[in-house]
Design a protein around this motif. Structure first.
Motif, PDB file in Angstrom:
ATOM      1  N   GLY A 293     -27.584  27.876  11.563  1.00  0.00           N
ATOM      2  CA  GLY A 293     -28.404  28.883  10.921  1.00  0.00           C
ATOM      3  C   GLY A 293     -28.687  28.624   9.451  1.00  0.00           C
ATOM      4  N   THR A 294     -27.987  27.652   8.871  1.00  0.00           N
ATOM      5  CA  THR A 294     -28.241  27.350   7.450  1.00  0.00           C
ATOM      6  C   THR A 294     -29.411  26.380   7.361  1.00  0.00           C
ATOM      7  N   VAL A 295     -30.210  26.527   6.342  1.00  0.00           N
ATOM      8  CA  VAL A 295     -31.359  25.627   6.296  1.00  0.00           C
ATOM      9  C   VAL A 295     -31.475  24.799   5.024  1.00  0.00           C
ATOM     10  N   SER A 296     -30.692  25.115   4.015  1.00  0.00           N
ATOM     11  CA  SER A 296     -30.923  24.365   2.779  1.00  0.00           C
ATOM     12  C   SER A 296     -29.659  23.676   2.287  1.00  0.00           C
ATOM     13  N   LYS A 297     -29.845  22.767   1.353  1.00  0.00           N
ATOM     14  CA  LYS A 297     -28.697  22.080   0.781  1.00  0.00           C
ATOM     15  C   LYS A 297     -28.434  22.654  -0.601  1.00  0.00           C
ATOM     16  N   ASP A 298     -27.902  23.864  -0.678  1.00  0.00           N
ATOM     17  CA  ASP A 298     -27.544  24.372  -1.994  1.00  0.00           C
ATOM     18  C   ASP A 298     -26.116  23.933  -2.305  1.00  0.00           C
ATOM     19  N   ASP A 299     -25.599  24.389  -3.420  1.00  0.00           N
ATOM     20  CA  ASP A 299     -24.332  23.848  -3.896  1.00  0.00           C
ATOM     21  C   ASP A 299     -23.155  23.972  -2.936  1.00  0.00           C
ATOM     22  N   LYS A 300     -23.105  25.092  -2.201  1.00  0.00           N
ATOM     23  CA  LYS A 300     -21.953  25.277  -1.313  1.00  0.00           C
ATOM     24  C   LYS A 300     -22.359  25.134   0.143  1.00  0.00           C
ATOM     25  N   SER A 301     -23.476  24.510   0.397  1.00  0.00           N
ATOM     26  CA  SER A 301     -23.958  24.470   1.770  1.00  0.00           C
ATOM     27  C   SER A 301     -23.052  23.597   2.621  1.00  0.00           C
ATOM     28  N   PRO A 302     -23.097  23.815   3.945  1.00  0.00           N
ATOM     29  CA  PRO A 302     -22.258  23.031   4.846  1.00  0.00           C
ATOM     30  C   PRO A 302     -22.506  21.534   4.725  1.00  0.00           C
TER      31      PRO A 302
ATOM     32  N   ALA B  33     -13.792  24.722  -8.259  1.00  0.00           N
ATOM     33  CA  ALA B  33     -12.464  24.682  -7.636  1.00  0.00           C
ATOM     34  C   ALA B  33     -12.484  25.194  -6.193  1.00  0.00           C
ATOM     35  N   GLY B  34     -13.302  26.208  -5.941  1.00  0.00           N
ATOM     36  CA  GLY B  34     -13.351  26.787  -4.597  1.00  0.00           C
ATOM     37  C   GLY B  34     -13.843  25.769  -3.571  1.00  0.00           C
ATOM     38  N   LEU B  35     -14.926  25.113  -3.930  1.00  0.00           N
ATOM     39  CA  LEU B  35     -15.512  24.104  -3.038  1.00  0.00           C
ATOM     40  C   LEU B  35     -14.542  22.945  -2.823  1.00  0.00           C
ATOM     41  N   ARG B  36     -13.933  22.538  -3.920  1.00  0.00           N
ATOM     42  CA  ARG B  36     -12.981  21.426  -3.907  1.00  0.00           C
ATOM     43  C   ARG B  36     -11.813  21.719  -2.948  1.00  0.00           C
ATOM     44  N   GLU B  37     -11.270  22.929  -3.030  1.00  0.00           N
ATOM     45  CA  GLU B  37     -10.129  23.299  -2.171  1.00  0.00           C
ATOM     46  C   GLU B  37     -10.541  23.380  -0.706  1.00  0.00           C
TER      47      GLU B  37
END
Ligand SMILES: Nc1ncnc2c1ncn2[C@@H]1O[C@H](COP(=O)(O)OS(=O)(=O)O)[C@@H](OP(=O)(O)O)[C@H]1O
Ligand SMILES: [Mg+2]
Ligand SMILES: [Mg+2]
Ligand SMILES: [Mg+2]
Length: 356
Positions: free
Chosen positions: A33-42, A80-84
């Motif tokens: 369901g996600t469509v874009s590549k933003d900073d926290k995207s899958p 830090a959140g993304l990194r963890e």
């Protein structure tokens, strides 16, 4: 005696296979369901996680080799959140077969080490020595829509591709399965029968095998189809119109007498698909004078197609030159086709592009 690259091939395939466990998990848990590549995207999570796992295996096994990879850790150092989140996934991802996991060796010590591992991919490449090139998720748009993407890894030696591996989690395992376009197909709920690794070693042919989650299963030789009649040939191109000039490719197809519409597919799955004879020709025509193709978007596919009986050149008829740095700065576009018809395709490409 020439090097056989047996160990390089085995490690590359296992590393790609392990990283694909992570990207598939990320897709199923986070990407639908996600469509874009933003900073926290899958796709960002998948990109970094897969790059960390693959480079960790290269570092443990071939500590002196240089690496040119698509992603760098700068963004993770800020977040830090993304990194963890990524660190959690990297720690948990293991091949099911203990022996195979053991072969990959090393591992990543902690979060800081993970960032360092990701940044080992910042080499400038070049003409000298051993250089691995890695695209952890090639075809980011395909990944997000549940279509085609590839984990792409290749070894260059003095600028020449010696080993190429493409893990394609969403392509059919069956080499004889018909070629399907990415758009409009719904792969999102069906993993069954999908997932293939293409690989090649210079002078040793090209192979496909199921993309498993443990030890490597046996591979099968693949080869391109011989095109005897252009009317029934099929050609693949990018999904994104901005990545390849699709009005020119349509004119080229028409002049060649190709009657079927193009199959539009993301990623180096295009190279794998023609190498196993599911399609015939891959055209990537320059859209801008300024964009330079990246070596990680082509190195594995180039060798796999050539080892399966194909020829790969740019629109000038020159072989792709992976020895000039991180980009294919001396090439323009890509034409991949069975050796028997490559000359004919090139001729028409050059006519349509006004190159002769
Ligand atoms: N402007 C432009 N022109 C040509 N190529 C570009 C351009 N911008 C990006 N890219 C690169 O294209 C990679 C994806 O190529 P594909 O053939 O899979 O394209 S498509 O998604 O099917 O359209 C894609 O790889 P990933 O970032 O790994 O997805 C990019 O490296
Ligand atoms: Mg790419
Ligand atoms: Mg990528
Ligand atoms: Mg990218």
């Amino acid at each position: 005696m020439t090097t056989l690259y047996t160990r390089e091939l085995e490690i590359a395939q296992l590393a790609v296979q392990r990283a694909a466990i992570l990207t598939k998990r990320v897709f199923h848990e986070k990407a639908k369901g996600t469509v874009s590549k933003d900073d926290k995207s899958p796709v960002t999570i998948g990109d970094f996680g897969a790059q960390a796992l693959i480079i960790a295996a290269l570092r443990a096994n071939f500590p002196h080799d240089a690496i040119v990879a698509e992603e760098e850790a700068a963004q993770l150092r800020e977040d830090a959140g993304l990194r963890e989140l990524i660190w959690g996934l990297v720690q948990e991802t293991r091949l099911e077969d203990v022996g195979a996991e053991g072969l990959l060796g090393g591992g990543v010590k902690d979060v800081e080490d993970m960032l360092e591992v990701i940044d080992l991919g910042r080499s400038e490449g070049g003409r000298r020595g051993r250089v691995w090139t890695l695209d952890p998720i090639d075809g980011t748009k395909g990944f997000l829509r549940g279509g085609q993407y590839a984990l792409a890894l290749a070894l260059l030696e003095d600028g020449d591709v010696k080993v190429g591996v493409l893990g394609c989690p969403n392509l059919p395992v069956d080499d004889a399965a018909p070629l399907a376009a990415d758009i409009g197909s719904d792969h999102q709920t069906d993993d069954e029968g999908r997932g293939v690794i293409f690989s090649a070693v210079v002078g040793q042919g090209a192979t496909s095998r199921p993309l498993g989650t443990g030890a490597l299963t046996e591979g099968k030789k693949i080869s391109m189809k011989t095109v005897t009649d252009m009317a029934s040939a099929s050609f693949c191109e990018s999904v994104e119109a901005g990545h390849s000039n699709q009005s020119e490719s349509a004119q080229i197809a028409q002049r060649l007498g190709i009657t079927k519409p193009s199959v539009r597919m993301d990623s180096q799955a295009k190279y794998g698909s023609i190498a196993r004879g599911a399609g015939d020709i891959y055209l990537r025509l320059p859209t801008s004078k300024t964009y330079q193709e990246k070596i990680w978007d082509h190195a594995g596919g180039d060798l796999i197609v050539r080892e399966a009986g194909g020829q790969v050149t740019d629109t000038k008829g020159q072989r792709l030159d992976f020895g000039v740095g991180r980009t294919l700065a001396s090439n323009s576009g890509v034409i991949a086709a069975p050796a028997g018809v490559h000359g004919q395709v090139l001729e028409v490409v050059q006519q349509v592009l006004g190159l002769k």
